[in-house]
Motif scaffolding. Structure first.
Motif, short mmCIF file in Angstrom:
data_model
loop_
_atom_site.label_atom_id
_atom_site.label_comp_id
_atom_site.label_asym_id
_atom_site.label_seq_id
_atom_site.Cartn_x
_atom_site.Cartn_y
_atom_site.Cartn_z
N GLU A 1 0.83 -1.21 0.00
CA GLU A 1 0.00 0.00 0.00
C GLU A 1 0.86 1.26 0.00
O GLU A 1 0.62 2.19 -0.78
CB GLU A 1 -0.92 0.00 1.23
N ARG A 2 1.90 1.28 0.83
CA ARG A 2 2.77 2.46 0.89
C ARG A 2 3.45 2.70 -0.45
O ARG A 2 3.51 3.84 -0.94
CB ARG A 2 3.82 2.29 2.00
N ASP A 3 4.01 1.66 -1.03
CA ASP A 3 4.75 1.81 -2.28
C ASP A 3 3.87 2.38 -3.39
O ASP A 3 4.28 3.28 -4.13
CB ASP A 3 5.31 0.46 -2.72
N ILE A 4 2.66 1.86 -3.51
CA ILE A 4 1.77 2.29 -4.59
C ILE A 4 1.31 3.72 -4.37
O ILE A 4 1.34 4.56 -5.28
CB ILE A 4 0.58 1.33 -4.72
N LEU A 5 0.89 4.04 -3.14
CA LEU A 5 0.36 5.38 -2.89
C LEU A 5 1.46 6.45 -2.92
O LEU A 5 1.21 7.59 -3.31
CB LEU A 5 -0.37 5.42 -1.54
N MET A 6 2.69 6.08 -2.55
CA MET A 6 3.78 7.04 -2.60
C MET A 6 4.24 7.29 -4.03
O MET A 6 4.67 8.40 -4.36
CB MET A 6 4.97 6.53 -1.76
N SER A 7 4.13 6.29 -4.89
CA SER A 7 4.71 6.38 -6.23
C SER A 7 3.72 6.72 -7.32
O SER A 7 4.13 7.05 -8.44
CB SER A 7 5.42 5.06 -6.58
N SER A 8 2.42 6.63 -7.05
CA SER A 8 1.43 6.85 -8.09
C SER A 8 0.42 7.91 -7.67
O SER A 8 -0.48 7.63 -6.87
CB SER A 8 0.69 5.53 -8.41
N PRO A 9 0.52 9.13 -8.21
CA PRO A 9 -0.49 10.17 -7.91
C PRO A 9 -1.90 9.73 -8.29
O PRO A 9 -2.86 10.05 -7.58
CB PRO A 9 -0.02 11.36 -8.76
N ALA A 10 -2.04 9.00 -9.41
CA ALA A 10 -3.36 8.54 -9.82
C ALA A 10 -3.95 7.59 -8.79
O ALA A 10 -5.15 7.64 -8.48
CB ALA A 10 -3.27 7.85 -11.19
N ALA A 11 -3.10 6.71 -8.23
CA ALA A 11 -3.58 5.78 -7.19
C ALA A 11 -4.02 6.53 -5.94
O ALA A 11 -5.03 6.20 -5.33
CB ALA A 11 -2.49 4.77 -6.87
N ARG A 12 -3.26 7.56 -5.56
CA ARG A 12 -3.64 8.34 -4.38
C ARG A 12 -5.00 9.00 -4.55
O ARG A 12 -5.82 9.03 -3.63
CB ARG A 12 -2.57 9.41 -4.08
N GLN A 13 -5.25 9.51 -5.75
CA GLN A 13 -6.53 10.17 -6.00
C GLN A 13 -7.67 9.15 -5.94
O GLN A 13 -8.72 9.42 -5.35
CB GLN A 13 -6.50 10.85 -7.37
N MET A 14 -7.47 7.98 -6.54
CA MET A 14 -8.51 6.95 -6.51
C MET A 14 -8.71 6.38 -5.11
O MET A 14 -9.81 6.00 -4.72
CB MET A 14 -8.17 5.83 -7.50
N TRP A 15 -7.63 6.32 -4.34
CA TRP A 15 -7.69 5.77 -2.98
C TRP A 15 -8.67 6.55 -2.12
O TRP A 15 -9.34 5.98 -1.23
CB TRP A 15 -6.30 5.79 -2.38
N ASP A 16 -8.79 7.84 -2.38
CA ASP A 16 -9.68 8.69 -1.59
C ASP A 16 -11.16 8.38 -1.82
O ASP A 16 -12.02 8.89 -1.07
CB ASP A 16 -9.42 10.18 -1.91
N ARG A 17 -11.48 7.54 -2.79
CA ARG A 17 -12.86 7.15 -3.01
C ARG A 17 -13.34 6.15 -1.96
O ARG A 17 -14.54 5.88 -1.85
CB ARG A 17 -13.02 6.55 -4.42
N ARG A 18 -12.42 5.57 -1.21
CA ARG A 18 -12.73 4.63 -0.12
C ARG A 18 -13.49 3.39 -0.61
O ARG A 18 -14.31 2.83 0.11
CB ARG A 18 -13.55 5.32 0.99
N GLU A 19 -13.20 2.96 -1.82
CA GLU A 19 -13.88 1.78 -2.35
C GLU A 19 -13.27 0.50 -1.78
O GLU A 19 -12.05 0.39 -1.63
CB GLU A 19 -13.79 1.77 -3.88
#
Length: 280
Positions: free
Chosen positions: A210-228
């Motif tokens: 989780e840390r690696d993906i959210l730190m390295s991918s701005p698109a993933a961080r934005q989608m992560w905020d959808r709380r799906e």
């Protein structure tokens, strides 16, 4: 091994550069030992830049930039796949990291104890029996721990310290090869990560993923905020656009299974279904 200014001390003229080392490392690899690379009339000695790019799941341009010594944000996942493809020793891998990103590799998170051991001969026979459909097994943190030959034809990078999620979010090729990347693949993948993190909150490899993906991918961080929150897809139709199919879009049914003996493993079969209409 002393590494200074992108060169390994000890060679002539101040040491060998990273481009020189990479060229040497790939030329010593025998392409005949790698499935899918041999072809009639092949003359290249060792691996070409195109071979390495394909096997690591990145564009030829991206790998070529590294071999030219250009600075960029090379991920640990990419450097580890590259180390595996080139068959680097521990010292060579350290040198690659030091010259490419300026620091040695960190100790990777260890998968759940016992998970890898559960990939046994019987399960491998099951994967092989799914041919010609690609099939593979991942552990709880989506490390690919088993696969059949068709899977390597579709995704050659899977043989090299592969992680399904890191490839999907951190590889430049993934957005081209996973058709409708955000809607059909990335959002579902992030929902699956959130689901497994809720089920296994203390699992170190999942935390690191989780840390690696959210730190390295701005698109993933934005989608992560959808709380799906999503369990694993099963029977869903998706589309791929792979070099194996020469860029032609193909539909696949994603069949997901878990062995009764363990809920730490996932068995995935990709059933090609060109004749089925796209879902809306």
């Amino acid at each position: 091994m002393d590494v200074r200014g992108g060169r390994v001390a000890g060679g002539e003229g101040g040491g060998e550069s990273l481009p020189e080392l990479l060229q040497s490392w790939r030329r010593r690899v025998n392409p005949d030992e790698i499935p899918g690379l041999t072809s009639p009339g092949r003359r290249a000695k060792g691996l070409t830049q195109r071979d390495v790019a394909r096997l690591t799941g990145v564009s030829e341009r991206w790998y070529g930039a590294l071999e030219r010594g250009m600075e960029a944000k090379y991920s640990a996942d990419f450097l580890d796949r590259l180390s595996s493809v080139l068959g680097l020793s521990r010292a060579e891998r350290d040198a690659l990291y030091l010259m490419a990103v300026g620091h040695p590799p960190v100790v990777a998170a260890v998968p759940e104890a016992g998970a890898a051991a559960e990939m046994d001969e019987v399960l491998q026979r099951f994967l092989d029996g799914q041919a010609p459909d690609p099939a593979f097994v991942t552990d709880l943190a989506w490390n690919v721990i088993g696969y059949n030959e068709p899977l390597l034809d579709w995704f050659p990078w899977a043989a090299h310290q592969a992680n399904q999620m890191r490839w999907a979010f951190l590889s430049p090729e993934a957005r081209e090869q996973l058709v409708n990347w955000e809607q059909d693949w990335a959002r579902s993948y992030l929902g699956q990560i959130r689901y497994e993190r809720a089920r296994h909150p203390d699992h170190e490899a999942l935390q690191q993923l989780e840390r690696d993906i959210l730190m390295s991918s701005p698109a993933a961080r934005q989608m992560w905020d959808r709380r799906e929150v999503v369990e694993h897809a099963d029977g869903d139709l998706r589309k791929l656009r792979l070099p194996h199919h020469r860029g032609r879009e193909v539909g696949v049914r994603i069949m997901a299974l878990r062995p009764m003996r363990s809920d730490l493993l996932r068995v995935i079969v990709l059933m090609e279904t060109d004749s089925e209409p796209a879902e809306t």
